[in-house]
Design a protein around this motif. Sequence first.
Motif, PDB file in Angstrom:
ATOM      1  N   HIS A 117     -26.526  57.570  29.638  1.00 18.44           N
ATOM      2  CA  HIS A 117     -27.782  56.980  29.180  1.00 18.44           C
ATOM      3  C   HIS A 117     -27.517  55.698  28.390  1.00 18.44           C
ATOM      4  O   HIS A 117     -28.206  54.688  28.582  1.00 18.44           O
ATOM      5  N   VAL A 118     -26.528  55.734  27.520  1.00 15.63           N
ATOM      6  CA  VAL A 118     -26.181  54.544  26.729  1.00 15.63           C
ATOM      7  C   VAL A 118     -25.740  53.414  27.647  1.00 15.63           C
ATOM      8  O   VAL A 118     -26.161  52.257  27.480  1.00 15.63           O
ATOM      9  N   GLU A 119     -24.915  53.722  28.636  1.00 17.61           N
ATOM     10  CA  GLU A 119     -24.495  52.705  29.607  1.00 17.61           C
ATOM     11  C   GLU A 119     -25.703  52.093  30.308  1.00 17.61           C
ATOM     12  O   GLU A 119     -25.796  50.865  30.452  1.00 17.61           O
ATOM     13  N   GLN A 120     -26.607  52.941  30.781  1.00 18.41           N
ATOM     14  CA  GLN A 120     -27.784  52.445  31.508  1.00 18.41           C
ATOM     15  C   GLN A 120     -28.640  51.550  30.620  1.00 18.41           C
ATOM     16  O   GLN A 120     -29.160  50.529  31.085  1.00 18.41           O
ATOM     17  N   CYS A 121     -28.776  51.926  29.350  1.00 15.90           N
ATOM     18  CA  CYS A 121     -29.558  51.097  28.430  1.00 15.90           C
ATOM     19  C   CYS A 121     -28.889  49.738  28.222  1.00 15.90           C
ATOM     20  O   CYS A 121     -29.559  48.697  28.271  1.00 15.90           O
ATOM     21  N   PHE A 177     -23.662  36.061  28.769  1.00 14.95           N
ATOM     22  CA  PHE A 177     -23.433  34.623  28.913  1.00 14.95           C
ATOM     23  C   PHE A 177     -22.554  34.334  30.123  1.00 14.95           C
ATOM     24  O   PHE A 177     -22.836  33.430  30.909  1.00 14.95           O
ATOM     25  N   HIS A 178     -21.477  35.092  30.281  1.00 13.58           N
ATOM     26  CA  HIS A 178     -20.566  34.852  31.413  1.00 13.58           C
ATOM     27  C   HIS A 178     -21.259  35.087  32.749  1.00 13.58           C
ATOM     28  O   HIS A 178     -21.058  34.318  33.699  1.00 13.58           O
ATOM     29  N   LEU A 179     -22.089  36.115  32.835  1.00 17.22           N
ATOM     30  CA  LEU A 179     -22.811  36.368  34.086  1.00 17.22           C
ATOM     31  C   LEU A 179     -23.812  35.255  34.378  1.00 17.22           C
ATOM     32  O   LEU A 179     -23.968  34.836  35.520  1.00 17.22           O
ATOM     33  N   ALA A 180     -24.503  34.796  33.333  1.00 10.99           N
ATOM     34  CA  ALA A 180     -25.492  33.735  33.529  1.00 10.99           C
ATOM     35  C   ALA A 180     -24.815  32.414  33.872  1.00 10.99           C
ATOM     36  O   ALA A 180     -25.315  31.638  34.694  1.00 10.99           O
ATOM     37  N   HIS A 181     -23.677  32.167  33.254  1.00  7.19           N
ATOM     38  CA  HIS A 181     -22.965  30.888  33.441  1.00  7.19           C
ATOM     39  C   HIS A 181     -22.174  30.849  34.749  1.00  7.19           C
ATOM     40  O   HIS A 181     -21.949  29.784  35.317  1.00  7.19           O
ATOM     41  N   ASN A 182     -21.730  32.018  35.214  1.00  4.90           N
ATOM     42  CA  ASN A 182     -20.909  32.099  36.423  1.00  4.90           C
ATOM     43  C   ASN A 182     -21.587  33.006  37.452  1.00  4.90           C
ATOM     44  O   ASN A 182     -21.244  34.195  37.547  1.00  4.90           O
ATOM     45  N   PRO A 183     -22.525  32.478  38.222  1.00  3.61           N
ATOM     46  CA  PRO A 183     -23.262  33.311  39.177  1.00  3.61           C
ATOM     47  C   PRO A 183     -22.379  33.996  40.210  1.00  3.61           C
ATOM     48  O   PRO A 183     -22.793  34.981  40.818  1.00  3.61           O
ATOM     49  N   GLU A 184     -21.150  33.494  40.394  1.00  4.03           N
ATOM     50  CA  GLU A 184     -20.263  34.114  41.389  1.00  4.03           C
ATOM     51  C   GLU A 184     -19.661  35.431  40.886  1.00  4.03           C
ATOM     52  O   GLU A 184     -19.122  36.207  41.669  1.00  4.03           O
ATOM     53  N   LEU A 185     -19.736  35.682  39.565  1.00  2.79           N
ATOM     54  CA  LEU A 185     -19.237  36.955  39.048  1.00  2.79           C
ATOM     55  C   LEU A 185     -20.134  38.091  39.543  1.00  2.79           C
ATOM     56  O   LEU A 185     -21.351  38.046  39.373  1.00  2.79           O
ATOM     57  N   PRO A 186     -19.552  39.126  40.128  1.00  2.00           N
ATOM     58  CA  PRO A 186     -20.394  40.233  40.613  1.00  2.00           C
ATOM     59  C   PRO A 186     -20.864  41.109  39.450  1.00  2.00           C
ATOM     60  O   PRO A 186     -20.143  41.260  38.458  1.00  2.00           O
ATOM     61  N   PRO A 187     -22.044  41.688  39.560  1.00  2.00           N
ATOM     62  CA  PRO A 187     -22.526  42.600  38.511  1.00  2.00           C
ATOM     63  C   PRO A 187     -21.541  43.727  38.221  1.00  2.00           C
ATOM     64  O   PRO A 187     -21.437  44.186  37.088  1.00  2.00           O
ATOM     65  N   SER A 188     -20.797  44.147  39.257  1.00  2.00           N
ATOM     66  CA  SER A 188     -19.842  45.245  39.065  1.00  2.00           C
ATOM     67  C   SER A 188     -18.755  44.878  38.052  1.00  2.00           C
ATOM     68  O   SER A 188     -18.222  45.753  37.364  1.00  2.00           O
ATOM     69  N   TRP A 189     -18.436  43.580  37.957  1.00  2.00           N
ATOM     70  CA  TRP A 189     -17.454  43.151  36.957  1.00  2.00           C
ATOM     71  C   TRP A 189     -17.965  43.494  35.557  1.00  2.00           C
ATOM     72  O   TRP A 189     -17.229  44.058  34.738  1.00  2.00           O
ATOM     73  N   ALA A 190     -19.228  43.182  35.292  1.00  2.82           N
ATOM     74  CA  ALA A 190     -19.791  43.412  33.967  1.00  2.82           C
ATOM     75  C   ALA A 190     -19.920  44.907  33.670  1.00  2.82           C
ATOM     76  O   ALA A 190     -19.620  45.353  32.559  1.00  2.82           O
ATOM     77  N   THR A 191     -20.371  45.680  34.646  1.00  3.18           N
ATOM     78  CA  THR A 191     -20.531  47.114  34.402  1.00  3.18           C
ATOM     79  C   THR A 191     -19.176  47.781  34.179  1.00  3.18           C
ATOM     80  O   THR A 191     -19.052  48.692  33.354  1.00  3.18           O
ATOM     81  N   GLN A 192     -18.155  47.308  34.877  1.00  3.04           N
ATOM     82  CA  GLN A 192     -16.814  47.859  34.679  1.00  3.04           C
ATOM     83  C   GLN A 192     -16.299  47.516  33.285  1.00  3.04           C
ATOM     84  O   GLN A 192     -15.715  48.362  32.598  1.00  3.04           O
ATOM     85  N   GLU A 193     -16.505  46.269  32.857  1.00  2.00           N
ATOM     86  CA  GLU A 193     -16.076  45.869  31.515  1.00  2.00           C
ATOM     87  C   GLU A 193     -16.828  46.656  30.440  1.00  2.00           C
ATOM     88  O   GLU A 193     -16.252  47.022  29.409  1.00  2.00           O
ATOM     89  N   LEU A 194     -18.099  46.912  30.688  1.00  4.71           N
ATOM     90  CA  LEU A 194     -18.889  47.700  29.739  1.00  4.71           C
ATOM     91  C   LEU A 194     -18.321  49.113  29.626  1.00  4.71           C
ATOM     92  O   LEU A 194     -18.168  49.635  28.511  1.00  4.71           O
ATOM     93  N   ARG A 195     -18.014  49.726  30.755  1.00  7.82           N
ATOM     94  CA  ARG A 195     -17.444  51.079  30.720  1.00  7.82           C
ATOM     95  C   ARG A 195     -16.110  51.093  29.968  1.00  7.82           C
ATOM     96  O   ARG A 195     -15.837  51.992  29.170  1.00  7.82           O
ATOM     97  N   ARG A 196     -15.285  50.078  30.218  1.00 14.04           N
ATOM     98  CA  ARG A 196     -13.996  49.994  29.517  1.00 14.04           C
ATOM     99  C   ARG A 196     -14.193  49.870  28.012  1.00 14.04           C
ATOM    100  O   ARG A 196     -13.452  50.463  27.216  1.00 14.04           O
ATOM    101  N   HIS A 197     -15.175  49.072  27.620  1.00 12.03           N
ATOM    102  CA  HIS A 197     -15.442  48.889  26.195  1.00 12.03           C
ATOM    103  C   HIS A 197     -15.883  50.201  25.554  1.00 12.03           C
ATOM    104  O   HIS A 197     -15.400  50.560  24.469  1.00 12.03           O
TER     105      HIS A 197
END
Length: 198
Positions: A84-88, A170-190
């Motif tokens: 739930h926290v991840e989804q939020c 910011f990185h996702l907005a600035h670099n549209p070529e970054l896939p959403p999966s990159w951000a979700t993976q980094e979030l899980r790692r954090h």
Amino acid sequence: MPRLIDHSAREQAIADAAWRVLARDGILALSVRNVADEAGLATASLRRSFPTQDALRAYCLELAGRRAQARLDALPVGTDVRRHVEQCLEQLLPLDSDRRTEMEVFLTLGALAFTNPAMRASFDTSHALVGQACESLLGMLAATPPYAGLLPQLAEHGRRLQVFIDGLGFHLAHNPELPPSWATQELRRHLDALGEAA
């Protein structure tokens, strides 16, 4: 009999038009006149809701925060607190076109807060809401193992999480070529690292 106006729907339509102008033409084109044209309204009509350009900009900035909050409120709380926290937190990231536009609006209009006192209050309010959300979500995690160790310094961990989310966004907005999966993976790692350190 005079026709009743749904002011909330009208302001929403105006804000949507403003976001389209901002995304398509940039901050310098975000004027009451251009937004009125985009929304198909008379400029005088739009000025009744937003008498100044700053009022329109502040509303658009605040709307970004309200939209994010509405998405958070709509998520059901299940038995898996971590998920739930991840989804939020994912709702605060530009993982699709709507949230990307929202992030671009927030970053573009938020930049005005450094030199425009009228925008500063709206930006500070939106920024504070994200911070409160981060601390609240970590508070939910702290009620479950292995995150109990977060509780004594919850506010500090909340600030760090907000910085992390801001950076990912910011990185996702600035670099549209970054896939959403990159951000979700980094979030899980954090979040994993928080649990290991707690």
